[in-house]
Design a protein around this motif. Sequence first.
Motif, short mmCIF file in Angstrom:
data_model
loop_
_atom_site.label_atom_id
_atom_site.label_comp_id
_atom_site.label_asym_id
_atom_site.label_seq_id
_atom_site.Cartn_x
_atom_site.Cartn_y
_atom_site.Cartn_z
N ALA A 205 0.83 -1.21 0.00
CA ALA A 205 0.00 0.00 0.00
C ALA A 205 0.86 1.26 0.00
N VAL A 230 -3.56 8.40 -4.20
CA VAL A 230 -4.67 7.94 -3.37
C VAL A 230 -5.69 7.19 -4.22
N GLU A 231 -5.99 7.72 -5.39
CA GLU A 231 -6.94 7.06 -6.28
C GLU A 231 -6.41 5.71 -6.74
N LYS A 233 -4.20 3.86 -5.15
CA LYS A 233 -4.18 2.95 -4.00
C LYS A 233 -5.56 2.39 -3.73
N ASN A 234 -6.58 3.20 -3.86
CA ASN A 234 -7.94 2.74 -3.63
C ASN A 234 -8.34 1.66 -4.65
N ARG A 235 -7.87 1.82 -5.89
CA ARG A 235 -8.14 0.80 -6.90
C ARG A 235 -7.46 -0.51 -6.50
N TRP A 236 -6.21 -0.40 -6.04
CA TRP A 236 -5.49 -1.60 -5.61
C TRP A 236 -6.16 -2.24 -4.40
N LEU A 237 -6.56 -1.43 -3.44
CA LEU A 237 -7.20 -1.97 -2.24
C LEU A 237 -8.42 -2.82 -2.62
N ALA A 238 -9.21 -2.34 -3.57
CA ALA A 238 -10.39 -3.08 -3.99
C ALA A 238 -10.01 -4.39 -4.68
N THR A 251 -8.15 -9.49 4.89
CA THR A 251 -7.36 -8.28 4.70
C THR A 251 -7.06 -7.70 6.07
#
Length: 252
Positions: A205, A230-231, A233-238, A251
């Motif tokens: 992350a 940030v955008e 990272k949010n895609r990766w988190l999902a 997770t």
Amino acid sequence: MAEDMSIESYLAAGGVLTNPTNVPPRYRAELMKLMATFVDSELAGAAGFADIINQGPGIKERIAAAKIVLEKTDNADRVLKIMGEFGADTDRYATHHPWTARLDRSADIGATRSEHDMRLAVFNYPIEGWTDAVVMNLLMSRAVGVQLAEFALVSYQPLAEAFRAIAPIEAHHGELALEGAVKLLEQGAAPAMQDSVNYWWPRVAASFGTGNPERMEKLRQMGLRRASGVELKNRWLAEAAEVVTRLGLRTP
């Protein structure tokens, strides 16, 4: 490009550049930084997996690890050749940095880069065994996919084309990791895999950076970025959460 339009205005309007000629100094600096980060991360990543090849539990696993090492090195070379067009010493590059150098496993450096090179911080951490390598690759391959989708849109056309060619290769590394993860689960490795997920999740992350709105806006104007860290990272988190959950893991 219209004769009365500056290169800066041309780029801000969505224009592309195709060779080093007349590239603005700030643009060149940011482009070189982007390329060096990718090349150094690929070489450091390949070095880490090279140490793991002989820990593969079978021939098929060792072939997969060797394939990843080969292709990451080749991906680095593809972008390094473009850096060479801007004056980088490509002959010296591969041996100039200690690609195998790693921190202690317990280190926590956030998004800080190595003092030796431009690799992403995540590639400063050591991989401990086959299971750990599979999980690290599972999570990091999703991050690389997100980043390459962004980099495939950069305004320097030769680099964008290189990233578009590299993307499916890196995606296949993720497929190999998923295949390896499923096999490990079948062998009862879930507890060790969960430990590795817990370890690598925050470190992957962190590879998206901490964000600098002013710099981000300048990169957007140059056509070198569209989405913020940030955008991305949010895609990766999902994406990472989906694959981890599908495997029956949690997770962090």
